[in-house]
Design a protein around this motif. Structure first.
Motif, short mmCIF file in Angstrom:
data_model
loop_
_atom_site.label_atom_id
_atom_site.label_comp_id
_atom_site.label_asym_id
_atom_site.label_seq_id
_atom_site.Cartn_x
_atom_site.Cartn_y
_atom_site.Cartn_z
N UNK A 107 0.84 -1.20 0.00
CA UNK A 107 0.00 0.00 0.00
C UNK A 107 0.87 1.25 0.00
N UNK A 108 0.52 2.21 -0.83
CA UNK A 108 1.30 3.44 -0.95
C UNK A 108 0.55 4.60 -0.31
N UNK A 109 1.32 5.46 0.34
CA UNK A 109 0.78 6.68 0.94
C UNK A 109 1.72 7.83 0.62
N UNK A 110 1.15 9.01 0.43
CA UNK A 110 1.92 10.20 0.09
C UNK A 110 1.77 11.22 1.21
N UNK A 111 2.91 11.72 1.67
CA UNK A 111 2.95 12.82 2.64
C UNK A 111 3.59 14.02 1.93
N UNK A 125 -0.41 17.81 4.09
CA UNK A 125 -1.50 16.86 3.78
C UNK A 125 -0.89 15.47 3.60
N UNK A 126 -1.74 14.47 3.71
CA UNK A 126 -1.34 13.10 3.36
C UNK A 126 -2.56 12.34 2.88
N UNK A 127 -2.31 11.35 2.04
CA UNK A 127 -3.41 10.57 1.48
C UNK A 127 -2.92 9.18 1.12
N UNK A 167 -4.20 19.56 6.14
CA UNK A 167 -3.85 20.37 7.32
C UNK A 167 -4.33 19.72 8.62
N UNK A 168 -3.94 18.49 8.86
CA UNK A 168 -4.34 17.83 10.12
C UNK A 168 -3.58 18.42 11.30
N UNK A 173 -0.98 14.08 12.71
CA UNK A 173 0.12 13.93 11.75
C UNK A 173 1.19 12.97 12.28
N UNK A 174 1.57 13.14 13.55
CA UNK A 174 2.58 12.26 14.14
C UNK A 174 2.11 10.81 14.14
N UNK A 175 0.83 10.62 14.42
CA UNK A 175 0.30 9.25 14.45
C UNK A 175 0.40 8.61 13.08
#
Length: 409
Positions: A107-111, A125-127, A167-168, A173-175
């Motif tokens: 699984x890929x995620x982008x920060x 942001x991240x998704x 903008x969390x 964000x740390x989690x």
């Protein structure tokens, strides 16, 4: 476990050869593919700026954010600057050696962050997805990179169909970052770059102060290696993603009982003080109860006395007692005068005062008494005679003889 798959740098770091804004990294994508990688660039190209942006992205530390902000496009630029990292999650137990040389599967995620050098930038942001799921540039007909204008990227961000957090808060964000990279590693690298990183000879990733009379290797083990060995030792038993060290779990486990014990001891001390205060107030409470009982007895006596006074006032002053002797004025002065000096006695009946008889005979009362004693006329000394009220028409009044009050003889 997550690996760095790709890093994208767009519209960042001004070229030293241009008078106006001209980005050194217009739209560069570094394909790391989860491998251990090294960036080799000439001095002044932007290695430190890239490292600062990478650590600012993961740690969200203000000082690193300020360093990264200096390398973003100016506020009057039509396009944002972008810095993004694509992670790929690899299942635990996978052989990283076998994965080397190809794009890892998972699984890929982008920060990422975007913005300009204005004070309230950058924005984070991240998704879940790849870099292509939220593009920031495209190729024109001649194959040149065209960076999206700010409005176009804002629209793409708003219309994103997948799971995206814009903008969390820093805790959230740390989690999310902790699922990619252990937070103690992020924190250590961030502090290293805040101190100047590789350009500062005094800065060190594993910096520590040697202990007196202790060998360097021994101090290095206890200060550096031991914490790293214990990091994330609790694995899935840790209660949160931030709980990465063994001592963190121990502290969390004992924190509740110790806090409850301290609170119980405090409440016990408060209860003991209150009991002492109540014991000291015991005599005062007893005195107060005695005072209240005396007051109740006094109120009862006053009530009884008040009732008796009301009866007396009703009988004597207002309605009168049935059978109580009254006389009506006869308009004869001599007879009315005698009536005023007549009294009633329980034993003797109707009697005439010596003063009234003296007025009738024209003598002094002492002479009348003397003559009565000589002639042995029956007489008596009265203590509580009942006077006969003389009624003068519409108003009743008790007329008393003059001269200092009536004699009861």
């Amino acid at each position: 476990m997550a690996l760095i798959n790709r890093i994208q740098i767009t519209n960042m770091i001004k070229s030293i050869h241009a008078a106006n804004w001209s980005p050194r990294f217009k739209n560069e994508v570094f394909e790391l593919l989860g491998d251990s990688s090294m960036f080799q660039m000439p001095n002044g190209t932007g290695k430190t700026s890239i490292s600062n942006a990478f650590n600012a992205l993961l740690s969200r530390r203000r000082r690193l954010e300020a360093m990264a902000r200096e390398r973003l496009a100016p506020a009057n630029c039509d396009a944002y600057s972008h810095f993004r990292v694509e992670f790929v999650s690899v299942a635990p137990g996978r052989d990283l050696v076998k994965l080397a040389g190809g794009s890892p599967v998972g699984e890929k995620q982008v920060f990422g962050f975007y913005g300009n050098n204005a004070k309230d930038n950058p924005r984070f942001y991240y998704y879940v997805g790849t870099l292509e799921d939220l593009p920031v540039a495209e190729k024109d007909a001649e194959g040149r990179d065209v960076i999206f204008a700010q409005k176009r990227f804002d629209d793409l961000l708003a219309d994103f169909k997948g799971v995206l957090r814009h903008e969390p808060k820093k805790e959230q964000w740390k989690k999310a970052v902790a699922e990619m990279i252990p937070l103690h590693v992020v924190d250590r690298m961030a502090r290293f770059h805040e101190e100047g990183g590789g350009e500062n000879a005094s800065a060190g990733i594993f910096s520590f102060k040697p202990r007196r009379n202790e060998a360097y290797d021994r101090t290095f083990f206890w200060e550096v290696l031991a914490p790293e060995l214990l990091a994330n030792s609790m694995g899935g038993f840790a209660s949160s993603s931030e709980e990465i060290r063994f001592e963190d779990t121990i502290l969390r486990t004992v924190h509740g009982p110790v806090r409850a014990q301290i609170e119980g001891e405090r409440q016990a001390r408060d209860l003991a003080r209150r009991r002492e205060a109540l014991a000291a107030m015991g005599p005062m409470v007893e005195r107060g109860q005695d005072l209240l009982a005396s007051r109740r007895g006094l109120d009862e006596r006053l009530g009884e006395l008040g009732g008796a006074m009301n009866v007396v006032q009703l009988v004597v002053g207002e309605s009168g007692l049935p059978g109580f002797p009254r006389a009506v004025a006869t308009d004869n002065p001599r007879v009315d005068n005698l009536l005023r000096h007549m009294v009633l006695d329980a034993d003797k009946g109707v009697l005439l005062r010596d003063r009234g008889l003296a007025e009738l005979l024209g003598k002094q009362a002492k002479h009348v008494n003397r003559d009565a004693e000589e002639k042995k006329v029956d007489h008596a000394e009265l203590n509580q005679p009942i006077e006969i009220t003389l009624d003068h028409g519409s108003s009743a009044s008790s007329t008393r003889p003059q001269g200092g009050g009536p004699s009861n003889r």
